[in-house]
Motif scaffolding. Structure first.
Motif, short mmCIF file in Angstrom:
data_model
loop_
_atom_site.label_atom_id
_atom_site.label_comp_id
_atom_site.label_asym_id
_atom_site.label_seq_id
_atom_site.Cartn_x
_atom_site.Cartn_y
_atom_site.Cartn_z
N LYS A 1 -65.62 37.22 14.30
CA LYS A 1 -65.14 36.03 13.94
C LYS A 1 -63.45 36.48 14.78
O LYS A 1 -63.07 37.88 14.20
CB LYS A 1 -65.07 36.48 12.45
CG LYS A 1 -66.73 35.55 12.72
CD LYS A 1 -66.80 35.47 10.56
CE LYS A 1 -67.74 34.36 11.22
NZ LYS A 1 -69.18 35.34 10.07
N GLU B 1 -61.05 36.99 12.24
CA GLU B 1 -60.47 37.65 11.01
C GLU B 1 -60.99 38.87 10.69
O GLU B 1 -60.85 39.92 10.30
CB GLU B 1 -60.62 37.23 9.52
CG GLU B 1 -62.22 36.79 9.59
CD GLU B 1 -62.99 35.79 9.92
OE1 GLU B 1 -62.60 34.91 10.86
OE2 GLU B 1 -63.78 34.50 8.81
N ALA B 2 -62.31 39.16 11.22
CA ALA B 2 -62.82 40.89 11.77
C ALA B 2 -62.12 40.89 12.99
O ALA B 2 -61.89 42.26 12.45
CB ALA B 2 -64.08 40.50 12.56
N LEU B 3 -61.98 40.53 14.37
CA LEU B 3 -60.58 41.28 15.22
C LEU B 3 -59.64 41.74 14.04
O LEU B 3 -59.05 42.54 14.87
CB LEU B 3 -60.80 39.97 16.14
CG LEU B 3 -61.60 39.90 16.62
CD1 LEU B 3 -61.52 39.09 17.51
CD2 LEU B 3 -62.68 41.19 17.17
N ALA C 1 -58.90 42.13 11.09
CA ALA C 1 -59.29 43.63 10.17
C ALA C 1 -59.31 44.34 10.96
O ALA C 1 -58.79 45.60 11.26
CB ALA C 1 -60.03 43.25 9.46
N HIS C 2 -60.28 44.32 12.24
CA HIS C 2 -60.33 45.76 13.21
C HIS C 2 -58.56 46.33 13.27
O HIS C 2 -58.69 47.56 13.62
CB HIS C 2 -60.68 45.55 14.15
CG HIS C 2 -61.74 46.23 15.03
ND1 HIS C 2 -63.14 46.17 16.15
CD2 HIS C 2 -60.67 48.06 15.21
CE1 HIS C 2 -62.76 47.62 16.48
NE2 HIS C 2 -61.55 48.20 16.25
N LEU D 1 -56.43 47.49 10.01
CA LEU D 1 -57.01 48.90 9.82
C LEU D 1 -57.20 49.99 10.89
O LEU D 1 -57.66 51.15 10.37
CB LEU D 1 -58.35 48.46 9.14
CG LEU D 1 -58.40 47.94 7.82
CD1 LEU D 1 -58.07 49.14 7.10
CD2 LEU D 1 -57.52 47.20 8.23
N SER D 2 -56.94 50.27 12.27
CA SER D 2 -56.68 50.88 13.26
C SER D 2 -55.51 51.55 13.45
O SER D 2 -54.48 52.37 13.55
CB SER D 2 -56.72 49.90 14.18
OG SER D 2 -55.80 49.72 15.09
N GLY E 1 -56.41 48.53 3.06
CA GLY E 1 -56.85 47.19 3.37
C GLY E 1 -56.16 46.25 4.58
O GLY E 1 -54.48 46.01 4.64
N PHE E 2 -56.56 45.30 4.04
CA PHE E 2 -56.27 43.90 4.95
C PHE E 2 -56.87 42.49 4.32
O PHE E 2 -57.77 42.86 3.93
CB PHE E 2 -57.13 43.99 5.91
CG PHE E 2 -57.28 42.39 6.94
CD1 PHE E 2 -56.34 42.38 8.05
CD2 PHE E 2 -58.16 41.42 7.03
CE1 PHE E 2 -56.31 41.25 8.01
CE2 PHE E 2 -58.17 40.36 7.26
CZ PHE E 2 -57.05 40.02 8.45
N GLU E 3 -55.86 41.67 4.49
CA GLU E 3 -56.40 40.40 3.26
C GLU E 3 -55.85 39.41 4.12
O GLU E 3 -54.52 39.34 4.18
CB GLU E 3 -56.50 40.48 1.99
CG GLU E 3 -55.11 40.02 1.10
CD GLU E 3 -54.78 40.02 -0.15
OE1 GLU E 3 -55.48 39.73 -0.58
OE2 GLU E 3 -53.65 40.07 -0.63
N PHE E 4 -56.60 38.02 4.15
CA PHE E 4 -55.89 36.81 4.93
C PHE E 4 -56.26 35.40 4.32
O PHE E 4 -56.64 35.26 3.46
CB PHE E 4 -56.49 37.08 6.29
CG PHE E 4 -57.70 36.14 6.65
CD1 PHE E 4 -58.45 36.76 6.03
CD2 PHE E 4 -58.11 34.65 7.02
CE1 PHE E 4 -60.15 36.25 5.80
CE2 PHE E 4 -59.16 34.10 6.86
CZ PHE E 4 -60.56 35.14 6.70
N ASN F 1 -51.83 40.04 4.91
CA ASN F 1 -51.26 41.49 4.42
C ASN F 1 -52.52 42.37 4.67
O ASN F 1 -53.05 42.54 4.54
CB ASN F 1 -50.87 41.39 2.46
CG ASN F 1 -50.44 39.91 2.34
OD1 ASN F 1 -49.68 39.71 2.53
ND2 ASN F 1 -51.44 39.04 1.50
N VAL F 2 -51.39 43.52 5.03
CA VAL F 2 -51.80 44.94 5.03
C VAL F 2 -51.59 45.68 4.33
O VAL F 2 -50.40 45.93 3.97
CB VAL F 2 -51.41 44.86 6.73
CG1 VAL F 2 -51.87 46.54 7.23
CG2 VAL F 2 -51.26 44.04 7.42
#
Lengths: 378, 378, 378, 378
Positions: C238, C240-242, C244-245, C248-249, C255-258, C308-309
């Motif tokens: 998805k 958002e999953a990519l 987030a990946h 977070l790398s 943290g990550f939120e969309f 946001n990160v």
């Protein structure tokens, strides 16, 4: 793409007319001694053109420079970046050929695929692309040697119509596979055929075609000794499938066969099957014959892995060739570049390197499984 | 592993003695008409044992059942799961063999790799594993046909020492590659050799070895017509490298060669090179000869892609074999299973399927590049 | 590993004390204009330390050198290798710290994972590792801009306890997301917070902790405008999953939120749902609100993607820290290195680059699907 | 795509209206005891709807059927295929919604991406897709438990505006992370919040929104205890990056934070850093605090890994919604489907499963490195 492998993984870059060619190697064991001069340069030098009058006079030194992943001659386990500068590229040599896609070269397909023509014509199809593979392969090989004494030796078994005896069912050939060393191969000279009864004829074969401004192909045979049992990941990543992938990715290769290969299809199962026996010395089951070429069911069985790779004659020749321009006009193409009449001997370290890359990756994967087996069996 | 491909990707599961075998296919084009009976079952039926007295009498119906990814005979673009139930497995047939690893089968290497012995012995090395490939390949083929009329036809070109003429430099052979159809291949009967002058001898060859409770190998030749130009991803995923990987992942395969192959190594560049000419009908450059086998620099050039795959004689034979048990005791193994004396004819749809899987994946990748080329060229 | 992406793929190398850091980018569109000074250097310079007194005084020029894949300022479509030399590394600065794993740094875990300690301590955990990402991201961004005018703008929305208003349900914030530009962000100075009512306080927050030889964290907000509809590959990839990946790398991210993010959990569906309407100008459905953050069901819907990160305070501080040595002895560690009291502002180009890498890759994949849709729909 | 992982790898299939949903798991340790009833079904049952009046009344039994990879309750190490039949799908319930893309659901984006509309609307966005993940996660978890006693416990820490105390800097919360068990979580009832002082209010919160034919979101907190040191593959596959990827791939998730998370950005380094001390019992360095959340430099450090995942309110509600049809006409959509007012409690086993999949894969990769370290260090 330009990445090969899963855990032990190489990504290469570079074409013949750019700043440098090289690679990034991931999955390198941390803490491994690694010296450029001893561990990397020898195979690069064996790959290098200009080793004899039989090969191209391009004078490239091909000195590898490590960018990262090593400190104080020890690997860090982080990505190992290596590069070799392009020093002697003389781009103008190819200029005259610009309106013609060179027959059987990669000019046409690169232009079609990428929609443009690099000044080197075939872009990454250049033999210089293999430098990154050989540098990475040298690292893989070092690891394999430390891990289980793996020995990988390739040699020329055919040039044009001159072939050494390589009948897989022949005991002498199997003996040669058991004993051949890289030193032995190189001792014959650049032709790298360990059978001295035909090596001279091979040289003559090359010289004949060079005299005719022509080129000729050949076959490289490779043996892997002391390969750990259990490598290969069925069903798609059978060990032979990965080796075939690796070998057919080498420029100019046309075929791959392992063990009995194409010759084996006419041998009935009763003769082809490799019966088991208990080897006291090894303390384990081994097979009396090795028509399987060290791989059964896609998995290494501990016997010698051996295979042949066919290389076609080099596409770029100095003879005039009747062909057509990119625009479709008939005409005559005369090449002025400097090229090998036969690249097969220089393919030796490339074949060895690609084999090493496959095995190092598979070894890491299988050792991870071994771990999990140990855990769940408790 | 059991996954093959990047965008068009198949993951297979199943061994011969479990509930079912099958696959998940990812990257299926959405909105594609797909009917089990018309699109999937025919190739599965061609792969199925029991098609003639020449093959194993195992009576498996191999009816594929779609689990997901299709609604109202139309693909959704989501993962397509398909399975075929294992109905007639009779696990006891193999029981007697349990103390012996079958020579040249996968019993020994599976036991070493996984640390256990599945009731089927060789686990995924079973030919039933190929069902998932064929189901997935049928989907890939459908897409390729719609996308650019790709035609993939494989046939038997050798059984044991009986070979049809398949000299790549011969015009008649090239003509056959241009014209052969799957219908023509099947019309010859289960032997699937389109050269009727040798097909009968091939049948006799098989019957001879069957009579001796033995087995024999063969060669499958495959041609791909109308392959779009530009497929293949150098430098490691050259089209021939992917095809080699695909073919050598098929059980019992021992070799792969494309275009001029091993025979081409003794032909000098001046004759081997394929000169270009402008083909008025096609409206583009083509090559006068096709020794390159439709691939140059690792990229398809629009000519026929053709290649040979060698298959060894089946390892499981009904003859007694002198070998050793897992524990290392010498002894005699007598197989009681039902097996083909020659699997080569049944390999036809598997070879076609693996070729289709490679090409569908590469087509998707290259079309994505085409898009990006169009974007940046504006 | 050090590779990210499927078709548009980057592999990075390098740690802070080696010859160079850099990357290889695969899947670059061929024929794209690419100039180092205009296209690559600006983002690298924004990432560079030494841009203001708020950041580390390390004076690195970070000039990117292209090794391959570009000729005459045009991409070839082949792997693009880029590197930046490590000039000013002063390895001795860290020497005193060798017996102590720095608290909350990567020293301990790298030593445990790799079994050795690189002279830089945390190896690839160094912020210099991100240079390769930024260089690759600049290429991705160029492509995205040409492909569909994608605009990616990140900015600092919080430093320590000083936060600008970033309520996702607030119209002013959504307006800011619609209009913010990179120029606007940089015009505020190195703090890179577009809300000038708090930017000054953020600077003071950093100065306060710098004065205390301490460090402080922050939040980066990023918006992507003009993202094509349809990107993201469910169910695991998805969009958002990519993202987030990717986020977070980045070193120090927590943290990550969309879209509505953590704040959205307390808003009922009736308010949270984004109703559709037909937008005459766009000629298509759009949503009246954008609590979804431009992604629904894992797939971009054409609205702004925003997220946001969170970045923690930098681990390396100049204060003394009571901790233990590798050998387990209690003691006091005093750092003498040069470090940022707050890296958040420098993370801006890294966040933008990682977003660009995700989107370029997903765009290539979806365009390939679009092609296949077109083909089968005929 | 629908594949997740490198060595321990899952591929899922299925949407809510097809024959079945399920997965293939590769990289399963061979020889592991695995029983459906004890090892797989419990987590599937925890995920199942219909567990309480708070969740959807859909009565699905969700009995997992193993297709391959297991014999006599023992894994073979070959691909493990598992499926759950779709029994009670009642496709007509959704029929009325066909002209409207449901707001904030995946209907619109799936239609745009795939160019068609599955009868289930959002295709793979259905919560049933997660069945394959949970089945695979149960296998991963079993392995992790055997390998090093890994314990993964997730629980509900917030429903709407009712939150339990989960301040990462609070000792009581850290104590709860040390001690919470799955049994304890389930003992509270379906709400699965271990803080009984708020669990009742959470239930009321859900009932309130259900009474309003509305829905509400929540937060799941998860802790991993006994995670081996050294997991995570920088620089792109840092452990937190993989966990973020995994969690954001779960339907309806909006955010991820680990350790101190977003709250940590305002805590200065001097307080945020986790000092080391020698733990006599463990015989190794540990950290006095755990603001890092068990991961430093992208690599696990042996402390508890803990993180929060935000889930938005369910998009499908029974209230009327003013929105537009696919064709762009304004109108009112009234849903008649059966849906949860709050899915957060059912997300518990999904979060645990995704965490297990990440860790099992990383453990296999790191153990392979451990092997290589051991080899080269000799």
């Amino acid at each position: 793409m330009s990445t090969f492998g899963t855990l032990f993984k190489v990504t290469t870059f570079g074409e013949s007319h750019c700043q440098s060619v090289g690679c990034i190697v991931e999955g390198v064991p941390p803490g491994m001694p690694l010296r450029v001069a001893e561990d990397l340069q020898p195979q690069l030098s064996r790959r290098r053109p200009g080793q004899s009058k039989l090969s191209t006079p391009r004078n490239e030194r091909d000195a590898v420079i490590v960018q990262s992943g090593v400190e104080f001659d020890t690997t860090l386990g982080t990505p190992l970046a290596m590069l070799v500068k392009n020093e002697d590229h003389r781009p103008n040599d190819y200029k005259g050929t610009d309106q013609y896609p060179r027959p059987s070269h990669a000019d046409f397909t690169y232009a079609e695929k990428y929609g443009l023509q690099a000044s080197s014509g075939g872009g990454r199809a250049s033999a210089r692309e293999t430098i990154g593979r050989v540098a990475a392969g040298a690292v893989a090989e070092k690891f394999l040697k430390l891990a289980s004494g793996v020995e990988i030796v390739a040699f020329v078994s055919q040039i044009g119509s001159v072939a050494m005896q390589r009948d897989p069912f022949d005991k002498n050939f199997q003996h040669l596979l058991n004993t051949i060393t890289r030193e032995k191969v190189d001792s014959v000279g650049f032709i790298r055929c360990p059978d001295t009864s035909v090596a001279g004829d091979m040289v003559k074969e090359i010289e004949k075609y060079r005299g005719q401004q022509d080129s000729i192909g050949g076959v490289v045979t490779c043996v892997v000794r002391n390969c750990p049992i259990g490598l290969g990941e069925p069903c798609f990543d059978k060990l032979e499938a990965l080796l075939a992938h690796a070998m057919l990715s080498i420029p100019a290769s046309k075929g791959f066969e392992f063990g009995s290969g194409f010759a084996g299809v006419s041998v009935p199962g009763s003769q082809h099957n490799d019966p088991f026996y208990f080897d006291e010395e090894a303390g384990r089951l081994r097979t009396r014959t090795n028509n399987s070429g060290g791989i059964q069911g896609g998995i290494s069985n501990g016997e010698n892995i051996y295979f042949n790779v066919a290389f076609k004659s080099v596409a770029t020749i100095s003879q005039e060739q009747h062909t057509a321009t990119y625009e479709g006009k008939d005409g005559v193409l005369a090449s002025k570049g400097r090229h090998d009449p036969a690249v097969t001997p220089r393919a030796i370290p490339i074949v060895e390197s690609m084999a090493a890359l496959v095995l190092a990756d598979q070894l890491l994967i299988q050792r991870s499984r071994d771990y999990s087996r140990g855990v769940v069996a408790k």
